[in-house]
Scaffold this motif. Structure first.
Motif, PDB file in Angstrom:
ATOM      1  N   LEU A  95       0.820  -1.209   0.000  1.00 11.87           N
ATOM      2  CA  LEU A  95       0.000   0.000   0.000  1.00 11.87           C
ATOM      3  C   LEU A  95       0.852   1.256   0.000  1.00 11.87           C
ATOM      4  O   LEU A  95       0.305   2.356   0.016  1.00 11.87           O
ATOM      5  CB  LEU A  95      -0.933  -0.006   1.218  1.00 11.87           C
ATOM      6  CG  LEU A  95      -2.074  -0.999   1.134  1.00 11.87           C
ATOM      7  CD1 LEU A  95      -2.808  -1.079   2.459  1.00 11.87           C
ATOM      8  CD2 LEU A  95      -3.045  -0.604   0.028  1.00 11.87           C
ATOM      9  N   GLY A  96       2.166   1.104   0.000  1.00  9.03           N
ATOM     10  CA  GLY A  96       3.016   2.258  -0.211  1.00  9.03           C
ATOM     11  C   GLY A  96       3.934   2.631   0.921  1.00  9.03           C
ATOM     12  O   GLY A  96       4.693   3.585   0.796  1.00  9.03           O
ATOM     13  N   GLN A  97       3.890   1.927   2.036  1.00 11.79           N
ATOM     14  CA  GLN A  97       4.789   2.288   3.114  1.00 11.79           C
ATOM     15  C   GLN A  97       6.207   1.883   2.757  1.00 11.79           C
ATOM     16  O   GLN A  97       6.481   0.714   2.526  1.00 11.79           O
ATOM     17  CB  GLN A  97       4.380   1.607   4.425  1.00 11.79           C
ATOM     18  CG  GLN A  97       5.217   2.089   5.580  1.00 11.79           C
ATOM     19  CD  GLN A  97       5.249   1.128   6.757  1.00 11.79           C
ATOM     20  OE1 GLN A  97       4.895  -0.030   6.635  1.00 11.79           O
ATOM     21  NE2 GLN A  97       5.695   1.609   7.900  1.00 11.79           N
ATOM     22  N   ARG A  98       7.115   2.891   2.709  1.00 14.00           N
ATOM     23  CA  ARG A  98       8.498   2.576   2.365  1.00 14.00           C
ATOM     24  C   ARG A  98       9.448   2.865   3.500  1.00 14.00           C
ATOM     25  O   ARG A  98      10.510   2.288   3.600  1.00 14.00           O
ATOM     26  CB  ARG A  98       8.941   3.384   1.133  1.00 14.00           C
ATOM     27  CG  ARG A  98       8.191   3.027  -0.146  1.00 14.00           C
ATOM     28  CD  ARG A  98       8.527   1.643  -0.659  1.00 14.00           C
ATOM     29  NE  ARG A  98       7.843   1.357  -1.916  1.00 14.00           N
ATOM     30  CZ  ARG A  98       6.669   0.746  -2.011  1.00 14.00           C
ATOM     31  NH1 ARG A  98       6.039   0.345  -0.933  1.00 14.00           N
ATOM     32  NH2 ARG A  98       6.109   0.553  -3.193  1.00 14.00           N
TER      33      ARG A  98
ATOM     34  N   HIS B  79       5.756   5.410  -8.696  1.00 18.40           N
ATOM     35  CA  HIS B  79       5.165   4.522  -7.698  1.00 18.40           C
ATOM     36  C   HIS B  79       3.851   5.107  -7.262  1.00 18.40           C
ATOM     37  O   HIS B  79       3.801   6.184  -6.702  1.00 18.40           O
ATOM     38  CB  HIS B  79       6.077   4.391  -6.488  1.00 18.40           C
ATOM     39  CG  HIS B  79       7.242   3.499  -6.719  1.00 18.40           C
ATOM     40  ND1 HIS B  79       7.121   2.170  -7.023  1.00 18.40           N
ATOM     41  CD2 HIS B  79       8.570   3.746  -6.707  1.00 18.40           C
ATOM     42  CE1 HIS B  79       8.314   1.640  -7.169  1.00 18.40           C
ATOM     43  NE2 HIS B  79       9.212   2.573  -6.981  1.00 18.40           N
ATOM     44  N   SER B  80       2.794   4.399  -7.519  1.00 12.69           N
ATOM     45  CA  SER B  80       1.500   4.868  -7.049  1.00 12.69           C
ATOM     46  C   SER B  80       1.003   3.909  -5.989  1.00 12.69           C
ATOM     47  O   SER B  80       1.159   2.697  -6.106  1.00 12.69           O
ATOM     48  CB  SER B  80       0.523   4.917  -8.231  1.00 12.69           C
ATOM     49  OG  SER B  80      -0.782   4.891  -7.761  1.00 12.69           O
ATOM     50  N   ASN B  81       0.380   4.461  -4.975  1.00 15.08           N
ATOM     51  CA  ASN B  81      -0.169   3.590  -3.935  1.00 15.08           C
ATOM     52  C   ASN B  81      -1.427   2.888  -4.400  1.00 15.08           C
ATOM     53  O   ASN B  81      -1.931   2.016  -3.704  1.00 15.08           O
ATOM     54  CB  ASN B  81      -0.470   4.407  -2.674  1.00 15.08           C
ATOM     55  CG  ASN B  81       0.799   4.869  -2.004  1.00 15.08           C
ATOM     56  OD1 ASN B  81       1.873   4.362  -2.296  1.00 15.08           O
ATOM     57  ND2 ASN B  81       0.686   5.839  -1.115  1.00 15.08           N
ATOM     58  N   THR B  82      -1.949   3.294  -5.555  1.00 19.63           N
ATOM     59  CA  THR B  82      -3.143   2.634  -6.074  1.00 19.63           C
ATOM     60  C   THR B  82      -2.814   1.792  -7.292  1.00 19.63           C
ATOM     61  O   THR B  82      -3.676   1.539  -8.129  1.00 19.63           O
ATOM     62  CB  THR B  82      -4.205   3.679  -6.441  1.00 19.63           C
ATOM     63  OG1 THR B  82      -3.629   4.615  -7.355  1.00 19.63           O
ATOM     64  CG2 THR B  82      -4.704   4.399  -5.217  1.00 19.63           C
ATOM     65  N   TRP B  83      -1.560   1.343  -7.363  1.00 18.71           N
ATOM     66  CA  TRP B  83      -1.132   0.535  -8.506  1.00 18.71           C
ATOM     67  C   TRP B  83      -1.994  -0.698  -8.667  1.00 18.71           C
ATOM     68  O   TRP B  83      -2.214  -1.198  -9.780  1.00 18.71           O
ATOM     69  CB  TRP B  83       0.332   0.106  -8.322  1.00 18.71           C
ATOM     70  CG  TRP B  83       0.549  -0.710  -7.085  1.00 18.71           C
ATOM     71  CD1 TRP B  83       0.819  -0.246  -5.834  1.00 18.71           C
ATOM     72  CD2 TRP B  83       0.471  -2.139  -6.951  1.00 18.71           C
ATOM     73  NE1 TRP B  83       0.913  -1.272  -4.941  1.00 18.71           N
ATOM     74  CE2 TRP B  83       0.710  -2.453  -5.598  1.00 18.71           C
ATOM     75  CE3 TRP B  83       0.220  -3.185  -7.850  1.00 18.71           C
ATOM     76  CZ2 TRP B  83       0.712  -3.750  -5.117  1.00 18.71           C
ATOM     77  CZ3 TRP B  83       0.221  -4.488  -7.367  1.00 18.71           C
ATOM     78  CH2 TRP B  83       0.454  -4.760  -6.010  1.00 18.71           C
TER      79      TRP B  83
END
Lengths: 121, 144
Positions: A91-94, B25-29
């Motif tokens: 979900l995007g946590q890096r 980089h999209s969080n909704t990929w």
């Protein structure tokens, strides 16, 4: 190549992945029936006495019952927290991954310890 | 020379400037493709699994605390919100089971002597075992 200057850092992933695998098997086999029983009783489709205190006590007092309960609860939690940990990355946590690692698996460990203490103290 | 020979070079620093590729980089990929959406749904089933495990842990604690506490836990199970969550949890766990059984044979090589089962065969065996265990649990709950 043997490089004395580089330290080989071992990953924690195999430990948590094993627990994830075990939890996946346990939750796949046992959870559907358990959820179904609880749902049917709470919806009134099964007699509520099937989950009466006396009957559940029999399960809780026996050693095999304790082991079953701990195994299902604890391993399912390890399974879920592993997926949640990697899911947060998806979900995007890096950043802050180490903190997330300890929070997720620390929570699973806490559930394991609490469950064991409840059953065996 | 006034113009850079390669496109990546700038005239300010002609020999070393480059334009590295930074992928987006999209969080909704995962919304963009049915396979990705299914993957996230499968992984999302874990939230329901943790929820239900905590529900069971609460029940375990209630049993250890006596009849009144346990009956309170039983009462909580009849709350509409809990029933809805449990129905969703049942669907989520069935998704987990079906995807798990499809995947598990692919993660290991099984050879029993000369017999090498196919992935479909192993999946079918897992489902048979699941069916037996489910029947045992249901039977134990109802009949014992």
């Amino acid at each position: 190549m043997n490089n004395n200057h580089q330290k080989y850092v071992r990953s924690n992933e195999p430990i948590v992945w094993s627990l994830f695998g075990a939890g996946g098997m346990v939750s796949a086999f046992f959870l559907p029936a358990v959820i179904l029983v609880i749902l049917l009783v709470s919806l009134g489709l099964l007699d509520v006495n099937l989950l009466s205190y006396e009957r559940v006590q029999l399960l809780y007092q026996s050693l095999i019952g304790k082991i079953l309960l701990i195994t299902v609860i604890s391993l399912s939690t390890w399974h879920g927290m592993h997926r949640i940990y990697h899911g947060l990355f998806d979900l995007g946590q890096r950043t802050g991954r180490t903190m997330t690692f300890y929070l997720c698996y620390g929570f699973a460990l806490l559930v394991t310890i609490v469950g064991t203490v409840i059953c065996f103290s | 020379m006034s113009e850079p020979a390669l496109s990546g070079q700038s005239s300010k620093c002609p020999s070393s400037k480059r334009k590295p590729y930074t992928p987006e980089h999209s969080n909704t990929w995962w919304l963009k493709n049915p396979a990705y959406r299914f993957y996230m749904m499968r992984e999302g089933s874990s939230v329901l699994v943790v929820y239900f495990s905590l529900l069971l842990l609460k029940g375990l604690f209630a049993v250890s605390q006596g009849e009144a506490a346990y009956n309170a836990w039983l009462g909580m199970l009849s709350q509409p919100l809990v029933i809805v969550l449990n129905i969703i949890a049942l669907l989520a766990v069935m998704l987990h089971t079906s995807t798990w059984f499809k995947l598990a044979p692919k993660t290991m090589r099984i050879e029993i002597g000369n017999f090498v089962p196919s992935a479909t065969f192993t999946t079918a065996v897992l489902w048979v075992k699941w069916f037996v265990i489910t029947l045992l649990i249901l039977g134990f709950a109802v009949l014992f």
